[in-house]
Structure formats: structure tokens, C-alpha cells
Design a protein around this motif. Structure first.
Motif, PDB file in Angstrom:
ATOM      1  N   UNK B 282     -17.338  17.891 -11.180  1.00 25.12           N
ATOM      2  CA  UNK B 282     -16.241  16.935 -11.408  1.00 25.12           C
ATOM      3  C   UNK B 282     -14.982  17.418 -10.715  1.00 25.12           C
ATOM      4  N   UNK B 283     -14.233  16.487 -10.138  1.00 27.56           N
ATOM      5  CA  UNK B 283     -12.990  16.875  -9.462  1.00 27.56           C
ATOM      6  C   UNK B 283     -11.778  16.291 -10.194  1.00 27.56           C
ATOM      7  N   UNK B 284     -10.691  17.054 -10.157  1.00 30.18           N
ATOM      8  CA  UNK B 284      -9.441  16.655 -10.796  1.00 30.18           C
ATOM      9  C   UNK B 284      -8.343  16.724  -9.737  1.00 30.18           C
ATOM     10  N   UNK B 285      -7.593  15.660  -9.588  1.00 33.17           N
ATOM     11  CA  UNK B 285      -6.515  15.606  -8.592  1.00 33.17           C
ATOM     12  C   UNK B 285      -5.198  15.748  -9.338  1.00 33.17           C
ATOM     13  N   UNK B 286      -4.506  16.856  -9.032  1.00 29.01           N
ATOM     14  CA  UNK B 286      -3.419  17.312  -9.904  1.00 29.01           C
ATOM     15  C   UNK B 286      -2.046  17.180  -9.242  1.00 29.01           C
ATOM     16  N   UNK B 287      -1.140  16.602  -9.969  1.00 27.81           N
ATOM     17  CA  UNK B 287       0.289  16.496  -9.649  1.00 27.81           C
ATOM     18  C   UNK B 287       0.618  15.642  -8.437  1.00 27.81           C
ATOM     19  N   UNK B 288      -0.112  14.583  -8.256  1.00 29.10           N
ATOM     20  CA  UNK B 288       0.241  13.643  -7.198  1.00 29.10           C
ATOM     21  C   UNK B 288       0.720  12.319  -7.784  1.00 29.10           C
ATOM     22  N   UNK B 289       0.911  12.261  -9.099  1.00 30.95           N
ATOM     23  CA  UNK B 289       1.239  10.983  -9.710  1.00 30.95           C
ATOM     24  C   UNK B 289       0.053  10.040  -9.584  1.00 30.95           C
ATOM     25  N   UNK B 290       0.306   8.743  -9.708  1.00 29.87           N
ATOM     26  CA  UNK B 290      -0.796   7.782  -9.710  1.00 29.87           C
ATOM     27  C   UNK B 290      -0.689   6.706  -8.634  1.00 29.87           C
ATOM     28  N   UNK B 291       0.504   6.478  -8.107  1.00 25.38           N
ATOM     29  CA  UNK B 291       0.709   5.305  -7.241  1.00 25.38           C
ATOM     30  C   UNK B 291      -0.091   5.383  -5.938  1.00 25.38           C
ATOM     31  N   UNK B 292      -0.429   6.598  -5.504  1.00 28.20           N
ATOM     32  CA  UNK B 292      -1.173   6.756  -4.244  1.00 28.20           C
ATOM     33  C   UNK B 292      -2.623   6.328  -4.366  1.00 28.20           C
ATOM     34  N   UNK B 293      -3.154   6.304  -5.553  1.00 27.24           N
ATOM     35  CA  UNK B 293      -4.606   6.108  -5.698  1.00 27.24           C
ATOM     36  C   UNK B 293      -5.031   4.686  -5.295  1.00 27.24           C
ATOM     37  N   UNK B 294      -4.327   3.635  -5.758  1.00 28.72           N
ATOM     38  CA  UNK B 294      -4.709   2.292  -5.287  1.00 28.72           C
ATOM     39  C   UNK B 294      -4.579   2.150  -3.772  1.00 28.72           C
ATOM     40  N   UNK B 295      -3.591   2.814  -3.197  1.00 31.42           N
ATOM     41  CA  UNK B 295      -3.417   2.781  -1.740  1.00 31.42           C
ATOM     42  C   UNK B 295      -4.657   3.364  -1.046  1.00 31.42           C
ATOM     43  N   UNK B 296      -5.056   4.575  -1.447  1.00 33.67           N
ATOM     44  CA  UNK B 296      -6.201   5.222  -0.803  1.00 33.67           C
ATOM     45  C   UNK B 296      -7.485   4.445  -1.079  1.00 33.67           C
ATOM     46  N   UNK B 297      -7.638   3.956  -2.293  1.00 28.76           N
ATOM     47  CA  UNK B 297      -8.851   3.171  -2.607  1.00 28.76           C
ATOM     48  C   UNK B 297      -8.998   1.984  -1.657  1.00 28.76           C
ATOM     49  N   UNK B 298      -7.902   1.260  -1.482  1.00 32.26           N
ATOM     50  CA  UNK B 298      -7.967   0.064  -0.646  1.00 32.26           C
ATOM     51  C   UNK B 298      -8.188   0.409   0.822  1.00 32.26           C
ATOM     52  N   UNK B 299      -7.500   1.451   1.310  1.00 35.46           N
ATOM     53  CA  UNK B 299      -7.661   1.843   2.718  1.00 35.46           C
ATOM     54  C   UNK B 299      -9.093   2.290   2.991  1.00 35.46           C
ATOM     55  N   UNK B 300      -9.622   3.140   2.112  1.00 33.38           N
ATOM     56  CA  UNK B 300     -10.970   3.668   2.356  1.00 33.38           C
ATOM     57  C   UNK B 300     -12.024   2.570   2.261  1.00 33.38           C
ATOM     58  N   UNK B 301     -11.929   1.737   1.256  1.00 28.98           N
ATOM     59  CA  UNK B 301     -12.924   0.665   1.114  1.00 28.98           C
ATOM     60  C   UNK B 301     -12.903  -0.239   2.336  1.00 28.98           C
ATOM     61  N   UNK B 302     -11.715  -0.571   2.777  1.00 25.37           N
ATOM     62  CA  UNK B 302     -11.582  -1.486   3.909  1.00 25.37           C
ATOM     63  C   UNK B 302     -12.205  -0.894   5.176  1.00 25.37           C
ATOM     64  N   UNK B 303     -11.896   0.351   5.465  1.00 27.13           N
ATOM     65  CA  UNK B 303     -12.445   0.987   6.672  1.00 27.13           C
ATOM     66  C   UNK B 303     -13.945   1.256   6.529  1.00 27.13           C
ATOM     67  N   UNK B 304     -14.336   1.641   5.341  1.00 29.25           N
ATOM     68  CA  UNK B 304     -15.759   1.970   5.096  1.00 29.25           C
ATOM     69  C   UNK B 304     -16.666   0.785   5.428  1.00 29.25           C
ATOM     70  N   UNK B 305     -16.210  -0.397   5.070  1.00 26.47           N
ATOM     71  CA  UNK B 305     -17.060  -1.574   5.313  1.00 26.47           C
ATOM     72  C   UNK B 305     -17.228  -1.821   6.809  1.00 26.47           C
ATOM     73  N   UNK B 306     -16.245  -1.429   7.598  1.00 27.00           N
ATOM     74  CA  UNK B 306     -16.334  -1.627   9.046  1.00 27.00           C
ATOM     75  C   UNK B 306     -16.988  -0.434   9.741  1.00 27.00           C
ATOM     76  N   UNK B 307     -16.953   0.715   9.135  1.00 23.09           N
ATOM     77  CA  UNK B 307     -17.410   1.939   9.815  1.00 23.09           C
ATOM     78  C   UNK B 307     -18.414   2.682   8.927  1.00 23.09           C
ATOM     79  N   UNK B 308     -19.386   1.918   8.428  1.00 25.10           N
ATOM     80  CA  UNK B 308     -20.356   2.478   7.493  1.00 25.10           C
ATOM     81  C   UNK B 308     -21.063   3.694   8.078  1.00 25.10           C
ATOM     82  N   UNK B 309     -21.318   3.648   9.415  1.00 21.97           N
ATOM     83  CA  UNK B 309     -22.107   4.708  10.053  1.00 21.97           C
ATOM     84  C   UNK B 309     -21.411   6.063   9.984  1.00 21.97           C
TER      85      UNK B 309
END
Ligand code: FES
Lengths: 123, 408
Positions: B282-309
Motif C-alpha cells: 500500500x502506498x501513502x502520499x504525504x503532505x501534498x494536500x488534496x487538490x492535485x489528485x483530481x488533476x493527476x487523475x484526469x490527466x493520466x486517464x485522458x492520456x492513458x486512453x490514447x497511449x495504452x501501449x
């Protein structure tokens, strides 16, 4: 009717001084003499509840921008003094208790009444 | 004592007393009955630099130890062999007064370490039952140009901490500092300290330039997984960084640095499918607050669908993996529109994955009421985020303080 809390003698205060007085068992009020005016605020910060009045009083910081829009440094403006909450540094304008970064937040303000030598705060 | 405030002015201030500084936190504790349920602080700090003369005695290498003793003895001028960061002023130039006044606080000169006395003062004021304690200047040690210094100091610190702090106070635990710049030393650290009862996990300081997906670390992650203890990435700022330090204001390098380092490591962790390779780690991401997480989730999902390979070992969207990770809450951004925060909570499955942290005594600390007072949470959710989730994740034995505790 507001209750009166005796703060002390006016002569105890020099310009820029503050005194924190109890307001019941679980709260305090900070009373200030700044630029010849009396102010009183709850010792309770709207951010996370810190003892705002127990922090420093600092002059407003201003940027010095020249006519050609270049940055020339920073300076203190002692016409606007700030109460700085010691927990995280939120700054409040002594004149009205408003948080200078976002004026919809403020310290609760109380009236100060100076009668003769005695300073009262109306809580 | 006098503190300089502006121009030539000075202001007299009382010496620091943590309990008095936090009396309003104690009032919140009592008004909200925090003593009625367990509160676990997953990220708080001490200033290990104040004990460096004790710590360097635990260094094995005789040459580094001698150097450490010279530096922590009389000192050698303005330099330090141990702290590669240095520039910064978290205390907003003295406005956060517990920094400049720190040295004025008195503690009983008894057998108990000063750091234990100070920790218990703020823990009791806030109503915190158990903590995971981390160092402060060592959060920059991942930048040290000499990996052997990170390794030597980490080992010395870990030994010192377990002997002098956690062994003396059962309410203080730690996630062990892993000297990541030296992969073999990282492995040895986990091996040496991994099954110690006061070690509730492992911590990599995020400000560094090593890649978390490097093959050199696989044996270490495997060992952590086998031990069943989580891996935390603790973020920090770095004003010397060419990109996130590229600002003339601490505000910027802090706001960006604390999020970006963890964002980079998390992205690499996910797209290299580390959660598939180590499904029980299990991983724990410490002291970055929370606002960055929706940003990274959306960026990664979006790129992942185009660059699955490029991420072919994933069996779901990056955000699906992120939803199974743990996040500490502090410094929790408090938007005017609380729907934004609620959406973030929903996106990260905060009910099970969010861990409250104070970060005390650092300048942007959070008190427990930042979670407890949220209007969109019910009592059960609050108890989980303030303690229950951490008790489960770290398998904490809290029976000394809550003998009848049942999982929330
Ligand atoms: S509680 Fe006052 S600045 Fe945070």
C-alpha cells in the motif's frame, strides 16, 4: 445588553500596545491602542481557531513598483497595521479586523469605551 | 524576548509554551469530544537537527562520524555536511511565532527526551492519541550529492529514533526513513528495521531525482510487501529546483513543490504498474494536500486512453489505482465552494483512503477540526478519516488508550 469588561487604565497603554482580557471562561478579547485609536477583537481566528491576538502586530508589506513597472523592492507601510495570527500567519487589518488576503473573513470586533481613565470593552 | 517586526521595531513576546499556544485547539477538543474516539496523526514532525550531536554518534563510518562530530560540536562556520537544501523561511519571516520562539520553550530536564515532551504537549492539546513522527531537515536529504551521506545519516537517525524516542513513548511511531539514493542501503534499511514494532511503514522523501520504477528498487518493494507495511512518499519544497523553484516567492515554490514531486512519483508508480507488481504493497502520499489528485487523475486517464501501449500492464484506468492509494489530508485546501472539496473526497474514496495529518509543528499545520467540522461528513466518516483508516492501514494497537475499540 452588552456586558462591560474592565480592561484597565488608559495610561497603561502606549501607542501600539495590546492587552488580552478574559471574556468568560473559554475566550478572550485582545484590546489595542493603535494610531491613537482603540480596537478590540476576539482572540479567535476565523481560519482554524488560533489565538490571533496573541500574534505579532506587523506593518502592511507593499511592493515598490516604479513608473516603468519595474519591481524595486518591498517596504513596510505603518499606516496599515496588521494583527498576525501565530498559528499560520493570516493577517488582519487592525482598523476593521478583516483578513487582508480575503476580506470576507474577519475577526469578531467589539466596541471599546474609554470613560475617564478606565478602558472598557463591550462584549 | 524581542522579535524584530518591521524596520527598526521590535515586539516583546513571551517565551513559547506549546500548551498555551494551542489552548484554542484544546477548547475545540473538548467542545467536540475528541477524547471519545481515537485520533491518529499520520504526519507530524520533530526537529532532528536539534539532536544531531546525539545522532551522529550512531554513524558507523568512522570518517563520516568524525566529520559529524566536528560539525555538531563547535561547528565549522556557516556550512553543513548534512543539509543540502537550506534556503527557505517557512515561518513567514517570523510571523508564525512558534519558529523563532522554539528555543525558548522549556521542558523538564528529566530522562525523557525533549522531543517527546514537546510532542506530547501538542498531541494532548489537539486530542491526538498516536502519531507517526518524521524528521524535518532530513526531508531534503534525498538531494544530497553524496548518497553515502544519506545512507549513513538515515541509518544513524533510524537507530537513534527507535532507541531514544519511540522506545520511550508508546504513542509515538514512525515510518522508517529509507535512504533511496543508494538502492542497496534502502534494501538494508528495510531489512534491518522492517519488523520493529514501532516501525509502522517506510518513508521515502519525495524531493529527489531518482525514478521510483527503477529495477534497482524492486527487491526493496518486494521486502516491504512481504513485511505487510505501507510505503509513504513524503513531499517537500526545493527552492533549488530549476522548475518548481523558479520563483522569487516562497509561496510559489511551496505551493508547487509539495505537490509536483509527489505527482511525478505517483504517475511513474502507476503507469509502470507497480500496483500490479506489488498488489499488497500500500502506498501513502504525504503532505501534498488534496487538490492535485483530481488533476493527476484526469490527466493520466485522458492520456492513458490514447497511449495504452505505454502502460500495457494496467488492468484499469490510472484513477482506479489512485483510488486505492492512501492520502494524508494536510495541508487541506479549503475552497469557498465546499462542493469542490466534496468532489475530491468522492474521487479519492476518502471514506476509506483519507488519513488526517497535522504536520505539527510546521507552519501550515491542520488541527483535527478541519475534518471534523466539514458539513458533508457524518460522524462515522469523521471518525474513520481522523483515526479509523490509519488504525486499519497500519494495524495499530491502540488498546492502551482504547481497550474496547471496535473498527469503525
Ligand atoms: S488559525 Fe489563524 S492563521 Fe490559521
Amino acid at each position: 445588553m452588552a456586558k462591560e469588561i474592565l480592561v484597565g487604565k488608559a495610561s497603561e497603554f502606549k501607542e501600539g500596545d495590546k492587552k488580552i482580557v478574559p471574556n468568560g471562561k473559554n475566550s478572550e478579547i485582545g484590546v489595542y491602542l493603535v494610531h491613537g485609536n482603540w480596537y478590540a477583537y476576539a482572540n479567535l481566528c476565523p481560519h482554524q481557531g488560533g489565538p490571533a491576538c496573541e500574534g505579532l502586530m506587523m506593518a502592511k508589506v507593499e511592493e515598490v513598483i516604479a513608473e516603468d513597472k519595474t519591481f524595486q523592492g518591498m517596504k513596510f507601510n505603518h499606516d496599515e497595521m496588521h494583527i498576525v495570527c501565530p498559528w499560520h500567519g493570516w493577517e488582519f487589518d487592525i482598523a476593521n479586523g478583516e483578513a487582508v488576503a480575503d476580506r470576507k473573513w474577519s475577526l469578531r470586533k467589539f466596541e471599546v469605551d474609554v470613560r475617564g481613565e478606565d478602558v472598557y470593552v463591550l462584549a | 524576548m524581542d522579535l524584530p517586526i518591521s524596520d527598526i521595531h521590535k515586539q516583546s513576546v513571551k517565551s513559547l509554551d506549546t500548551s498555551s499556544l494551542l489552548k484554542n485547539a484544546a477548547r475545540q477538543r473538548d467542545a467536540r469530544k475528541f477524547s471519545s474516539f481515537p485520533i491518529i496523526d499520520v504526519d507530524c514532525h520533530h526537529y532532528e537537527n536539534e539532536s544531531l550531536s546525539e545522532i551522529v554518534k550512531y554513524i558507523d563510518d568512522p570518517v563520516l562520524k568524525q566529520m559529524g562530530m566536528v560539525y555538531t560540536g563547535g561547528g565549522t562556520g556557516g556550512q553543513t555536511p548534512f543539509n543540502p537544501a537550506g534556503v527557505g523561511y517557512q515561518d513567514v519571516a517570523g510571523r508564525v511565532t512558534r519558529y523563532p520562539l522554539r528555543k525558548t520553550e522549556t521542558t523538564p530536564g528529566d530522562d525523557q527526551h525533549r522531543d517527546v515532551h514537546l510532542s506530547l504537549r501538542w498531541m494532548d492539546a489537539m486530542g491526538v492519541d498516536y502519531v507517526c513522527l518524521f524528521p524535518t531537515p532530513m526531508l531534503s536529504l534525498g538531494l544530497h550529492p553524496q548518497p553515502e551521506i544519506e545512507a549513513a545519516l538515515a541509518k544513524a537517525y533510524n537507530r537513534w529514533l527507535l532507541e531514544n524516542i519511540t522506545a520511550k513513548e508508546e504513542r509515538i511511531k514512525t515510518m522508517m526513513y529509507v535512504p533511496f539514493s543508494d538502492p542497496d542501503a534502502a534494501y538494508e534499511t528495510v531489512k534491518e528495521f522492517g519488523d520493529h514494532p514501532d516501525v509502522i511503514g517506510f518513508m521515502i522523501v519525495s524531493v529527489r531525482y531518482q525514478a521510483v520504477h527503477s529495477n534497482a528498487y524492486m527487491k526493496t518493494y518486494a521486502l516491504m510487501e512481504e513485511l505487510g507495511k505501507p510505503l509513504g512518499f513524503h513531499s517537500n519544497y526545493n527552492w533549488n529546483d530549476r522548475l518548481v523553484g523558479n520563483s522569487n516567492r516562497f509561496l510559489v515554490t511551496h505551493a508547487l513543490g509539495f505537490t509536483v514531486y509527489n505527482a511525478v512519483h505517483l504517475c511513474n508508480w502507476v503507469v509502470n504498474a507497480m500496483p500490479e507488481r506489488f498488489p499488497k504493497l500500500k502506498t501513502v502520499w504525504i503532505e501534498s494536500g488534496l487538490a492535485w489528485i483530481p488533476w493527476v487523475m484526469q490527466r493520466l486517464d485522458n492520456d492513458y486512453k490514447m497511449r495504452w501501449s505505454e502502460a500495457p500492464s494496467l488492468k484499469g484506468l490510472p484513477s482506479d489505482y489512485m483510488r486505492e492509494m492512501f492520502y494524508t489530508s494536510q495541508p487541506m485546501e479549503m475552497p469557498d465552494n465546499l462542493d469542490v472539496l466534496k468532489t475530491t473526497f468522492d474521487l479519492i474514496n476518502a471514506d476509506d483512503q483519507l488519513l488526517w495529518a497535522s504536520d505539527y509543528p510546521h507552519w501550515d499545520m491542520d488541527v483535527p477540526s478541519v475534518i471534523y467540522d466539514l458539513p458533508f461528513l457524518d460522524e462515522r466518516q469523521k471518525h474513520k478519516m481522523l483515526g479509523g483508516n490509519a488504525i486499519d492501514l497500519f494495524n495499530l494497537d491502540i488498546s492502551p488508550r482504547f481497550p474496547n475499540y471496535k473498527p469503525v
